[in-house]
Motif scaffolding. Structure first.
Motif, PDB file in Angstrom:
ATOM      1  N   UNK A   1     -67.561  25.622  38.501  1.00 15.13           N
ATOM      2  CA  UNK A   1     -67.619  24.197  38.840  1.00 15.13           C
ATOM      3  C   UNK A   1     -68.089  23.348  37.653  1.00 15.13           C
ATOM      4  N   UNK A   2     -69.038  23.889  36.894  1.00 13.61           N
ATOM      5  CA  UNK A   2     -69.479  23.160  35.694  1.00 13.61           C
ATOM      6  C   UNK A   2     -68.345  23.074  34.676  1.00 13.61           C
ATOM      7  N   UNK A   3     -67.728  24.209  34.401  1.00 14.28           N
ATOM      8  CA  UNK A   3     -66.664  24.262  33.402  1.00 14.28           C
ATOM      9  C   UNK A   3     -65.470  23.409  33.781  1.00 14.28           C
ATOM     10  N   UNK A   4     -65.046  23.510  35.051  1.00 13.51           N
ATOM     11  CA  UNK A   4     -63.862  22.765  35.466  1.00 13.51           C
ATOM     12  C   UNK A   4     -64.130  21.261  35.473  1.00 13.51           C
ATOM     13  N   UNK A   5     -65.303  20.839  35.945  1.00 11.95           N
ATOM     14  CA  UNK A   5     -65.542  19.390  36.025  1.00 11.95           C
ATOM     15  C   UNK A   5     -65.605  18.779  34.623  1.00 11.95           C
ATOM     16  N   UNK A   6     -66.260  19.474  33.682  1.00  9.85           N
ATOM     17  CA  UNK A   6     -66.323  18.921  32.326  1.00  9.85           C
ATOM     18  C   UNK A   6     -64.966  18.987  31.638  1.00  9.85           C
ATOM     19  N   UNK A   7     -64.180  20.037  31.921  1.00  8.02           N
ATOM     20  CA  UNK A   7     -62.878  20.085  31.247  1.00  8.02           C
ATOM     21  C   UNK A   7     -61.912  19.053  31.816  1.00  8.02           C
ATOM     22  N   UNK A   8     -62.029  18.740  33.118  1.00  8.58           N
ATOM     23  CA  UNK A   8     -61.174  17.687  33.691  1.00  8.58           C
ATOM     24  C   UNK A   8     -61.496  16.341  33.033  1.00  8.58           C
ATOM     25  N   UNK A   9     -62.813  16.063  32.873  1.00  5.04           N
ATOM     26  CA  UNK A   9     -63.221  14.817  32.206  1.00  5.04           C
ATOM     27  C   UNK A   9     -62.677  14.791  30.772  1.00  5.04           C
ATOM     28  N   UNK A  10     -62.791  15.929  30.096  1.00  6.05           N
ATOM     29  CA  UNK A  10     -62.307  15.996  28.710  1.00  6.05           C
ATOM     30  C   UNK A  10     -60.804  15.713  28.647  1.00  6.05           C
ATOM     31  N   UNK A  11     -60.050  16.350  29.552  1.00  3.82           N
ATOM     32  CA  UNK A  11     -58.591  16.166  29.595  1.00  3.82           C
ATOM     33  C   UNK A  11     -58.230  14.687  29.753  1.00  3.82           C
ATOM     34  N   UNK A  12     -58.867  14.022  30.733  1.00  2.30           N
ATOM     35  CA  UNK A  12     -58.497  12.636  31.023  1.00  2.30           C
ATOM     36  C   UNK A  12     -58.900  11.711  29.873  1.00  2.30           C
ATOM     37  N   UNK A  13     -60.045  12.001  29.255  1.00  4.47           N
ATOM     38  CA  UNK A  13     -60.517  11.127  28.178  1.00  4.47           C
ATOM     39  C   UNK A  13     -59.824  11.398  26.846  1.00  4.47           C
ATOM     40  N   UNK A  14     -59.581  12.687  26.543  1.00  5.60           N
ATOM     41  CA  UNK A  14     -59.191  13.019  25.172  1.00  5.60           C
ATOM     42  C   UNK A  14     -57.844  13.685  24.976  1.00  5.60           C
ATOM     43  N   UNK A  15     -57.254  14.274  26.019  1.00  2.39           N
ATOM     44  CA  UNK A  15     -55.993  14.973  25.782  1.00  2.39           C
ATOM     45  C   UNK A  15     -54.903  13.973  25.401  1.00  2.39           C
ATOM     46  N   UNK A  16     -54.224  14.299  24.320  1.00  2.00           N
ATOM     47  CA  UNK A  16     -53.215  13.412  23.731  1.00  2.00           C
ATOM     48  C   UNK A  16     -52.208  12.883  24.763  1.00  2.00           C
ATOM     49  N   UNK A  17     -51.705  13.781  25.623  1.00  2.00           N
ATOM     50  CA  UNK A  17     -50.674  13.384  26.585  1.00  2.00           C
ATOM     51  C   UNK A  17     -51.299  12.899  27.897  1.00  2.00           C
ATOM     52  N   UNK A  18     -52.239  13.691  28.420  1.00  2.00           N
ATOM     53  CA  UNK A  18     -52.802  13.397  29.740  1.00  2.00           C
ATOM     54  C   UNK A  18     -53.448  12.007  29.785  1.00  2.00           C
ATOM     55  N   UNK A  19     -54.154  11.647  28.742  1.00  2.00           N
ATOM     56  CA  UNK A  19     -54.913  10.385  28.783  1.00  2.00           C
ATOM     57  C   UNK A  19     -54.006   9.155  28.937  1.00  2.00           C
ATOM     58  N   UNK A  20     -52.748   9.296  28.527  1.00  2.00           N
ATOM     59  CA  UNK A  20     -51.823   8.157  28.640  1.00  2.00           C
ATOM     60  C   UNK A  20     -51.444   7.852  30.090  1.00  2.00           C
ATOM     61  N   UNK A  21     -51.597   8.867  30.974  1.00  2.00           N
ATOM     62  CA  UNK A  21     -51.224   8.650  32.374  1.00  2.00           C
ATOM     63  C   UNK A  21     -52.399   8.139  33.211  1.00  2.00           C
ATOM     64  N   UNK A  22     -53.549   7.966  32.575  1.00  2.00           N
ATOM     65  CA  UNK A  22     -54.741   7.528  33.307  1.00  2.00           C
ATOM     66  C   UNK A  22     -54.632   6.044  33.686  1.00  2.00           C
ATOM     67  N   UNK A  23     -54.843   5.762  34.985  1.00  2.00           N
ATOM     68  CA  UNK A  23     -54.734   4.380  35.482  1.00  2.00           C
ATOM     69  C   UNK A  23     -56.040   3.617  35.220  1.00  2.00           C
ATOM     70  N   UNK A  24     -56.263   3.319  33.960  1.00  2.00           N
ATOM     71  CA  UNK A  24     -57.546   2.713  33.580  1.00  2.00           C
ATOM     72  C   UNK A  24     -57.801   1.371  34.274  1.00  2.00           C
ATOM     73  N   UNK A  25     -56.742   0.574  34.380  1.00  2.00           N
ATOM     74  CA  UNK A  25     -56.919  -0.766  34.946  1.00  2.00           C
ATOM     75  C   UNK A  25     -57.185  -0.752  36.449  1.00  2.00           C
ATOM     76  N   UNK A  26     -56.801   0.342  37.103  1.00  2.00           N
ATOM     77  CA  UNK A  26     -57.022   0.445  38.552  1.00  2.00           C
ATOM     78  C   UNK A  26     -58.362   1.107  38.868  1.00  2.00           C
ATOM     79  N   UNK A  27     -58.793   1.967  37.959  1.00  2.00           N
ATOM     80  CA  UNK A  27     -59.999   2.776  38.199  1.00  2.00           C
ATOM     81  C   UNK A  27     -61.224   2.020  37.684  1.00  2.00           C
ATOM     82  N   UNK A  28     -61.598   0.980  38.423  1.00  2.00           N
ATOM     83  CA  UNK A  28     -62.607   0.056  37.894  1.00  2.00           C
ATOM     84  C   UNK A  28     -63.970   0.175  38.564  1.00  2.00           C
ATOM     85  N   UNK A  29     -64.125   1.111  39.451  1.00  2.00           N
ATOM     86  CA  UNK A  29     -65.409   1.273  40.150  1.00  2.00           C
ATOM     87  C   UNK A  29     -66.509   1.520  39.119  1.00  2.00           C
ATOM     88  N   UNK A  30     -67.642   0.840  39.270  1.00  2.00           N
ATOM     89  CA  UNK A  30     -68.713   1.004  38.286  1.00  2.00           C
ATOM     90  C   UNK A  30     -69.665   2.119  38.704  1.00  2.00           C
TER      91      UNK A  30
END
Lengths: 10, 215
Positions: B67-96
């Motif tokens: 659970x530790x490894x998967x949660x941190x790697x999912x965050x890493x993928x969305x933030x830093x992966x060259x391809x994956x990060x482009x599909x992130x709905x940044x403008x919709x995901x605005x919860x603070x």
């Protein structure tokens, strides 16, 4: 130290 | 370990695998809330502080590492992966985040079983886990078309929480126990947050139409 059963959960 | 607990853990594991499958093979995180994923990474980091101090079982340690490894790697993928990060709905995901993190920390400082660093962190993780799905649910509501994998991910997470409640009921009647109000109330609140989602999930499944939450 008391037994603390929920600590074995995830 | 009882059957509800095992089924709950396996459903939780399945939810993480579904999400990793989507991100890793389809290389897309569309519809996935980074906010929720970051909150889960924080939940596991604060809850599993005992991984280095207490040994419970091989199963327990392995699952914690997953659970530790998967949660941190999912965050890493969305933030830093060259391809994956482009599909992130940044403008919709605005919860603070801090709107959830600060009240949970304050509550953990005042309502806990023991006032020690580890115990307050553990209590904080319970409160935070209860509400960590909110950014994801808000994002789903804003997304017109929810893809199957994202819908299944949220469904499996909700099922995991529901199964844990059955596990506590089972343990209450079969084991010597202490009363764990904090764990139980946080767990019930967390499960209730899925009620609305479950309703629409089953409706869409019954009518064989694409899942869509009302705005």
């Amino acid at each position: 130290e008391e037994e603390y059963d929920v600590k074995d959960e995830l | 370990m009882n059957i509800f607990r095992l089924a709950g853990d396996m459903t939780h594991l399945a939810s993480v695998l579904v999400l990793l499958l989507k991100i890793h093979t389809i290389k897309s995180c569309a519809g996935v809330s980074l906010k929720t994923q970051e909150l889960y990474a924080l939940v596991f980091a604060t809850r599993y502080l005992d991984i280095v101090t207490d040994f419970i079982s091989v199963y327990n340690t392995v699952m914690k590492l997953i659970f530790l490894g998967s949660s941190f790697s999912i965050v890493w993928y969305i933030r830093h992966h060259r391809v994956v990060r482009r599909s992130y709905d940044k403008d919709q995901d605005t919860f603070r985040h801090y709107l959830l993190m600060i009240p949970c920390m304050l509550l953990a400082l005042f309502v806990h079983e023991k006032f020690t660093f580890k115990e307050v962190m553990w209590t904080f993780s319970l409160y935070l886990e209860a509400v960590a799905i909110l950014p994801q649910l808000v994002l789903l509501q804003r997304t017109r078309n929810i893809d199957n994998l994202t819908g299944q991910y949220v469904f499996l997470l909700g099922a995991y929480r529901g199964l844990y409640i059955f596990n506590w009921i089972y343990r209450y009647f079969t084991e010597p126990h202490f009363v764990h109000w904090i764990t139980w109330i946080a767990g019930v609140v967390q499960t209730l947050l899925y009620a609305d989602f479950f309703y629409y999930y089953f409706e869409s499944w019954k009518n064989n139409v694409r899942l869509q939450l009302p705005a």
